[in-house]
Design a protein around this motif. Structure first.
Motif, PDB file in Angstrom:
ATOM      1  N   LYS A 182       0.726  -1.239   0.060  1.00 42.84           N
ATOM      2  CA  LYS A 182      -0.017  -0.045  -0.095  1.00 42.84           C
ATOM      3  C   LYS A 182       0.875   1.401   0.050  1.00 42.84           C
ATOM      4  CE  LYS A 182      -3.749  -1.959   2.606  1.00 42.84           C
ATOM      5  NZ  LYS A 182      -4.578  -1.920   3.789  1.00 42.84           N
ATOM      6  N   GLY A 183       0.325   2.529  -0.343  1.00 42.57           N
ATOM      7  CA  GLY A 183       0.995   3.478  -0.596  1.00 42.57           C
ATOM      8  C   GLY A 183       0.299   4.801  -1.009  1.00 42.57           C
ATOM      9  N   LEU A 184       1.163   5.924  -1.281  1.00 39.04           N
ATOM     10  CA  LEU A 184       0.481   6.826  -2.043  1.00 39.04           C
ATOM     11  C   LEU A 184       1.566   7.415  -3.030  1.00 39.04           C
ATOM     12  CD1 LEU A 184       1.771   9.320  -0.439  1.00 39.04           C
ATOM     13  CD2 LEU A 184       0.054   8.623   1.159  1.00 39.04           C
ATOM     14  N   THR A 185       1.161   8.437  -3.985  1.00 37.69           N
ATOM     15  CA  THR A 185       1.702   9.322  -4.795  1.00 37.69           C
ATOM     16  C   THR A 185       1.465  10.851  -4.622  1.00 37.69           C
ATOM     17  OG1 THR A 185       1.726   7.644  -6.346  1.00 37.69           O
ATOM     18  CG2 THR A 185       2.429   9.824  -7.358  1.00 37.69           C
ATOM     19  N   VAL A 186       2.406  11.795  -4.517  1.00 33.77           N
ATOM     20  CA  VAL A 186       2.171  13.093  -4.256  1.00 33.77           C
ATOM     21  C   VAL A 186       2.616  13.653  -5.732  1.00 33.77           C
ATOM     22  CG1 VAL A 186       2.806  15.151  -3.072  1.00 33.77           C
ATOM     23  CG2 VAL A 186       2.603  12.942  -1.684  1.00 33.77           C
ATOM     24  N   THR A 187       1.896  14.629  -6.215  1.00 37.11           N
ATOM     25  CA  THR A 187       1.888  15.243  -7.338  1.00 37.11           C
ATOM     26  C   THR A 187       2.427  16.741  -7.352  1.00 37.11           C
ATOM     27  OG1 THR A 187       0.889  13.642  -8.678  1.00 37.11           O
ATOM     28  CG2 THR A 187       1.432  15.752  -9.717  1.00 37.11           C
ATOM     29  N   SER A 198       6.205   8.863  -5.122  1.00 39.85           N
ATOM     30  CA  SER A 198       5.514   7.627  -4.860  1.00 39.85           C
ATOM     31  C   SER A 198       6.278   7.077  -3.628  1.00 39.85           C
ATOM     32  CB  SER A 198       5.236   6.625  -5.936  1.00 39.85           C
ATOM     33  OG  SER A 198       4.621   7.193  -6.885  1.00 39.85           O
ATOM     34  N   ALA A 199       5.326   6.506  -2.602  1.00 38.27           N
ATOM     35  CA  ALA A 199       5.721   5.753  -1.448  1.00 38.27           C
ATOM     36  C   ALA A 199       5.068   4.806  -0.947  1.00 38.27           C
ATOM     37  CB  ALA A 199       6.173   6.547  -0.276  1.00 38.27           C
ATOM     38  N   VAL A 200       5.841   3.456  -0.733  1.00 35.28           N
ATOM     39  CA  VAL A 200       5.140   2.259  -0.087  1.00 35.28           C
ATOM     40  C   VAL A 200       5.207   2.589   1.433  1.00 35.28           C
ATOM     41  CG1 VAL A 200       5.196  -0.017   0.235  1.00 35.28           C
ATOM     42  CG2 VAL A 200       5.572   0.877  -2.127  1.00 35.28           C
ATOM     43  N   GLY A 201       3.975   2.255   2.131  1.00 31.04           N
ATOM     44  CA  GLY A 201       3.559   2.377   3.439  1.00 31.04           C
ATOM     45  C   GLY A 201       2.442   2.679   3.803  1.00 31.04           C
ATOM     46  N   ASP A 202       2.197   2.741   5.333  1.00 28.84           N
ATOM     47  CA  ASP A 202       0.745   2.842   5.726  1.00 28.84           C
ATOM     48  C   ASP A 202       0.193   4.303   5.178  1.00 28.84           C
ATOM     49  OD1 ASP A 202      -1.495   3.394   7.051  1.00 28.84           O
ATOM     50  OD2 ASP A 202      -0.817   3.253   8.984  1.00 28.84           O
ATOM     51  N   PRO A 203      -0.691   4.187   4.287  1.00 30.67           N
ATOM     52  CA  PRO A 203      -1.213   5.473   3.679  1.00 30.67           C
ATOM     53  C   PRO A 203      -1.542   6.511   4.801  1.00 30.67           C
ATOM     54  CG  PRO A 203      -2.158   3.805   2.442  1.00 30.67           C
ATOM     55  CD  PRO A 203      -1.378   3.215   3.705  1.00 30.67           C
ATOM     56  N   ASN A 204      -2.260   6.171   5.650  1.00 28.10           N
ATOM     57  CA  ASN A 204      -2.503   7.299   6.761  1.00 28.10           C
ATOM     58  C   ASN A 204      -1.419   7.934   7.538  1.00 28.10           C
ATOM     59  OD1 ASN A 204      -5.581   6.572   6.603  1.00 28.10           O
ATOM     60  ND2 ASN A 204      -5.638   4.878   7.624  1.00 28.10           N
ATOM     61  N   ALA A 205      -0.443   6.861   7.885  1.00 28.77           N
ATOM     62  CA  ALA A 205       0.708   7.473   8.471  1.00 28.77           C
ATOM     63  C   ALA A 205       1.535   8.549   7.579  1.00 28.77           C
ATOM     64  CB  ALA A 205       1.601   6.233   8.981  1.00 28.77           C
ATOM     65  N   HIS A 224      -3.136   4.448  -2.859  1.00 26.38           N
ATOM     66  CA  HIS A 224      -3.008   3.254  -3.697  1.00 26.38           C
ATOM     67  C   HIS A 224      -3.113   1.927  -2.801  1.00 26.38           C
ATOM     68  CE1 HIS A 224      -1.330   5.610  -6.957  1.00 26.38           C
ATOM     69  NE2 HIS A 224      -0.544   6.076  -6.159  1.00 26.38           N
ATOM     70  N   LYS A 225      -3.793   1.023  -3.196  1.00 25.34           N
ATOM     71  CA  LYS A 225      -4.157  -0.222  -2.525  1.00 25.34           C
ATOM     72  C   LYS A 225      -3.026  -1.147  -2.732  1.00 25.34           C
ATOM     73  CE  LYS A 225      -9.328   0.110  -1.855  1.00 25.34           C
ATOM     74  NZ  LYS A 225     -10.469  -0.581  -2.117  1.00 25.34           N
ATOM     75  N   ALA A 226      -2.515  -0.915  -3.916  1.00 18.56           N
ATOM     76  CA  ALA A 226      -1.394  -1.831  -4.417  1.00 18.56           C
ATOM     77  C   ALA A 226      -0.366  -0.900  -5.153  1.00 18.56           C
ATOM     78  CB  ALA A 226      -1.876  -3.111  -5.096  1.00 18.56           C
ATOM     79  N   LEU A 227       0.773  -0.824  -4.775  1.00 18.77           N
ATOM     80  CA  LEU A 227       1.783  -0.145  -5.545  1.00 18.77           C
ATOM     81  C   LEU A 227       2.909  -0.629  -5.444  1.00 18.77           C
ATOM     82  CD1 LEU A 227       2.468   3.040  -6.557  1.00 18.77           C
ATOM     83  CD2 LEU A 227       3.153   3.694  -4.295  1.00 18.77           C
ATOM     84  N   THR A 228       3.623  -0.732  -6.633  1.00 16.62           N
ATOM     85  CA  THR A 228       5.001  -1.274  -6.900  1.00 16.62           C
ATOM     86  C   THR A 228       6.183  -0.269  -7.288  1.00 16.62           C
ATOM     87  OG1 THR A 228       4.004  -3.484  -7.579  1.00 16.62           O
ATOM     88  CG2 THR A 228       6.356  -3.050  -8.232  1.00 16.62           C
ATOM     89  N   LEU A 229       7.238  -0.317  -6.591  1.00 16.86           N
ATOM     90  CA  LEU A 229       8.258   0.692  -6.705  1.00 16.86           C
ATOM     91  C   LEU A 229       9.494  -0.277  -7.487  1.00 16.86           C
ATOM     92  CD1 LEU A 229       8.525   2.700  -3.482  1.00 16.86           C
ATOM     93  CD2 LEU A 229       6.876   3.036  -5.575  1.00 16.86           C
ATOM     94  N   PRO A 230      10.038   0.089  -8.565  1.00 16.17           N
ATOM     95  CA  PRO A 230      11.220  -0.409  -9.120  1.00 16.17           C
ATOM     96  C   PRO A 230      12.443  -0.561  -8.195  1.00 16.17           C
ATOM     97  CG  PRO A 230      10.976   1.668 -10.156  1.00 16.17           C
ATOM     98  CD  PRO A 230       9.903   1.264  -9.242  1.00 16.17           C
ATOM     99  N   GLY A 231      13.316  -1.548  -8.232  1.00 13.94           N
ATOM    100  CA  GLY A 231      14.486  -1.620  -7.369  1.00 13.94           C
ATOM    101  C   GLY A 231      15.404  -0.664  -8.113  1.00 13.94           C
TER     102      GLY A 231
END
Length: 257
Positions: A112-117, A196-203, A233-240
């Motif tokens: 899970k995560g979110l994106t800031v634009t 974009s970041a993977v983590g707890d969206p609320n936090a 995002h309920k599902a977010l993938t970040l590349p290595g």
């Protein structure tokens, strides 16, 4: 007789340095003309053509860096696969190595995560609320500190990994802006900027709201229309991260004998 000789000779002695100075000025002017000609190579250096060429060169180098980064990533995955197969390590050691790779940002990360634009305000933006002065040019564009504030807030909010534009951040990543462009790990980007970041969206949202730097940014969002958007995002993938991980540092220069 001697008085008349001194009076007649005096002006000529004073005029001689003036002539030498005039000759020196003309010689310097000629040198400047020659230097300018060699620099311009016969082109008009006061036109925008040279700036366009520089912009094209930057874009070309940025694309080259992207292709090299991709090929480096492929080579690194092959090396890692061979090392994992032939290193003779135990399962516990393999698990420890996998954890280190995940923490370093070189492995793909999902969750899970979110994106800031962030985006520049419209070029013709005016004050949108009463008692606010009309904007200056710097009020209408995204600055380096704005991007850094978002990244820092996301880390503060417990992000497991962060991606800026299409690149994963690692410990040596530096978010830098030159003019109205972002330079990240050898590549150049223009707004809008997506983080974009993977983590707890609320936090993560709480950390963004608590950031003093972003609270100040929100004042400009309200006053002049700077872009700000947060997508969950309920599902977010970040590349290595696939670039080089070599550290470069300054070295003392040996004294000359």
């Amino acid at each position: 007789m001697s008085d008349s000789d001194d009076s007649s000779a005096g002006p000529r002695r004073r005029a001689r340095p003036v002539r030498l100075l005039t000759a020196a000025v003309f010689a310097l002017a000629g040198l400047l003309f020659v230097t300018s000609f060699n620099t311009s190579k016969g082109t008009n250096i006061r036109t925008d053509a040279s700036l366009l060429k520089l912009s094209d060169l930057i874009k070309e180098r940025s694309q080259d860096n992207a292709e090299l980064e991709q090929s480096t990533g492929v080579a690194r995955r092959r090396v890692d696969a061979l090392a994992d197969r032939d290193d003779g390590s135990t399962k516990a050691e393999d698990a420890k190595l996998a954890a280190l790779r995940a923490a370093s940002g070189t492995e793909e990360l999902s969750g899970k995560g979110l994106t800031v634009t962030l985006n520049d305000a419209p070029p013709n933006a005016t004050a949108r609320i009463p008692n606010v002065p009309e904007p200056q040019p710097n009020d209408l564009v995204i600055h380096q500190q704005d991007l850094q504030a978002v990244v820092n807030a996301l880390w503060q909010g417990g992000a497991q990994g962060i991606q800026v534009m299409d690149q994963r951040l690692i410990s040596t990543s530096a978010v830098r802006c030159v003019g109205n462009t972002l330079i990240l790990q050898g590549r150049v980007y223009s707004p809008p900027y997506k983080i974009s970041a993977v983590g707890d969206p609320n936090a993560l949202k709480k950390a963004l709201a608590a950031s003093p730097a972003l609270q100040n940014y929100q004042l400009y969002v309200n006053a002049y229309g700077l872009g700000w958007k947060v997508d969950e995002h309920k599902a977010l993938t970040l590349p290595g991260y696939s670039g080089t991980v070599d550290l470069h540092y300054a070295k003392p220069v040996a004294p000359t004998p």
